[in-house]
Design an enzyme around this catalytic site. Structure first.
Site, PDB file in Angstrom:
ATOM      1  N   GLY A  12       0.826  -1.205   0.000  1.00  0.00           N
ATOM      2  CA  GLY A  12       0.000   0.000   0.000  1.00  0.00           C
ATOM      3  C   GLY A  12       0.853   1.243   0.000  1.00  0.00           C
ATOM      4  N   SER A  13       0.215   2.366   0.141  1.00  0.00           N
ATOM      5  CA  SER A  13       0.909   3.636   0.120  1.00  0.00           C
ATOM      6  C   SER A  13       0.187   4.622   1.033  1.00  0.00           C
ATOM      7  CB  SER A  13       0.983   4.162  -1.313  1.00  0.00           C
ATOM      8  OG  SER A  13       1.805   5.309  -1.363  1.00  0.00           O
TER       9      SER A  13
END
Length: 367
Positions: A168-169
């Site tokens: 994810g980010s």
């Protein structure tokens, strides 16, 4: 005659203004060299595949890749297809760079015995492209293929840092309270590695058409990724998208030609040889080949097996620079979205903040 200037606030951040967007671009180019001369010049050499010519044999592998993948040629093609207004804006920036280079005060030039050389109109596009050519998925694809061939299928999982559902980010938007005078806050994550000097330069750009504070790429006009234009602001997060394709190719040499295997037989492909000058070493020749899929980035001359790389920028001759001026002129969230319709590379997620604070005039305070 260009009419513009730059001053610095108490933190040394350059605040630049110009009577026109071209005047402002000139000042930004001049200031980029004043602050980051060695950085912008080495990035230009990287985009041209000419680092070894200046810094020696250790840089031949990069230069070979840059030539094969056609970085400079792609930048030139993309520049030629820009809107006339965008070309004039970039040319004004390059004028500022070239006027500042003879006065560049960077100790690295003296330490290495190098001297800067003039920029061409498309050099800013090359600088931007060189920062992102390795930014997508094709290096990971090559790495996974190598691991699989060396250790067996499925071995890539042994090196995974995150689980399949864990990647994810970070992109954040915190709602404000217009009644209390508290604006919305946005934050993006461009996924840059730690670099010295950093890839961004904090700037403020002002002219009669706009007043924007943000983060510039030294060597590139405008503020492509992070900007605050008063009533609107934007921030990017790398989308980690798969927008580069690798192809296995089969090549053969016949009568001075190079041919590639297509579905309906063998077809001749464009090719030529370039010579890489090497400081302190012998010149190195590199063969440039391009198939219908894209430039060949690796080839085994013994077997004829090769790998080509297909990217949107090379296929369409468009790096997305026509988005940069409209982005600076944005006054509403919709303006940002409309400007970014012309964006090409890299693939980002964008957060946009519209200022709802009462009394906001869309202009920055002095600092």
């Amino acid at each position: 005659m260009r009419r513009g200037a730059a001053r610095r606030n108490q933190w040394g951040i350059p605040h630049m203004w110009g009577d026109t967007v071209e005047d402002l671009a000139y000042v930004q180019g001049f200031t980029a060299v004043t602050d980051r001369a060695w950085q912008v010049q080495t990035e230009k050499w990287r985009s041209e595949g000419r680092l070894a010519e200046r810094l020696g044999p250790a840089h031949v592998p990069w230069d070979r890749f840059a030539r094969r993948v056609r970085l400079d040629d792609t930048a030139r093609r993309c520049f030629q297809r820009l809107l006339p207004e965008t070309r004039r804006w970039i040319e004004a920036y390059v004028d500022g760079v070239n006027d500042a280079l003879p006065h560049a005060d960077a100790p690295e030039f003296g330490a290495t015995g190098c001297a800067p050389d003039p920029w061409r109109p498309w050099s800013p596009l090359g600088v931007f492209l060189v920062q992102h050519i390795l930014f997508s998925t094709f290096p990971n694809k090559l790495w996974r293929a190598h691991v699989s061939a060396t250790l067996g299928p499925g071995a890539g999982a042994l090196f995974a840092m995150e689980g399949p559902a864990g990647a994810g980010s970070n992109a954040w938007a915190v709602a404000g309270d217009p009644g209390a005078g508290r604006p919305t806050v946005i934050a993006g994550d461009p996924h840059r590695v730690l670099e010295l000097p950093g890839i961004y330069q904090q700037v403020r750009l002002s002219c009669p058409e706009f007043d924007v504070a943000g983060l510039a790429f030294p060597g590139v006009p405008g503020v492509p990724h992070f900007g605050h234009a008063g009533p609107v602001a934007w921030a990017v997060t790398n989308a980690m998208a798969d927008y580069q394709d690798l192809y296995r190719e089969r090549l053969r040499r016949r009568d001075g030609r190079i041919e590639v295997r297509e579905a309906d037989g063998w077809t001749a492909v464009p090719h030529h040889v370039e010579r890489i000058a090497v400081r302190g070493g012998d010149p190195v020749e590199v063969e440039i080949i391009e198939t219908a899929r894209g430039p060949v980035i690796d080839v085994d001359r013994t077997t004829g097996e090769a790998i080509s790389l297909r990217t949107p920028t090379r296929v369409d001759g468009d790096l997305g620079f026509d988005a940069l001026l409209p982005l600076l002129r944005a006054r509403r969230a919709g303006d940002v979205a409309e400007a970014l319709r012309d964006w090409v590379e890299p693939v980002n997620s964008v957060l946009v903040r519209r200022d709802l604070v009462r009394g906001a005039r869309g202009r920055h305070t002095d600092d």
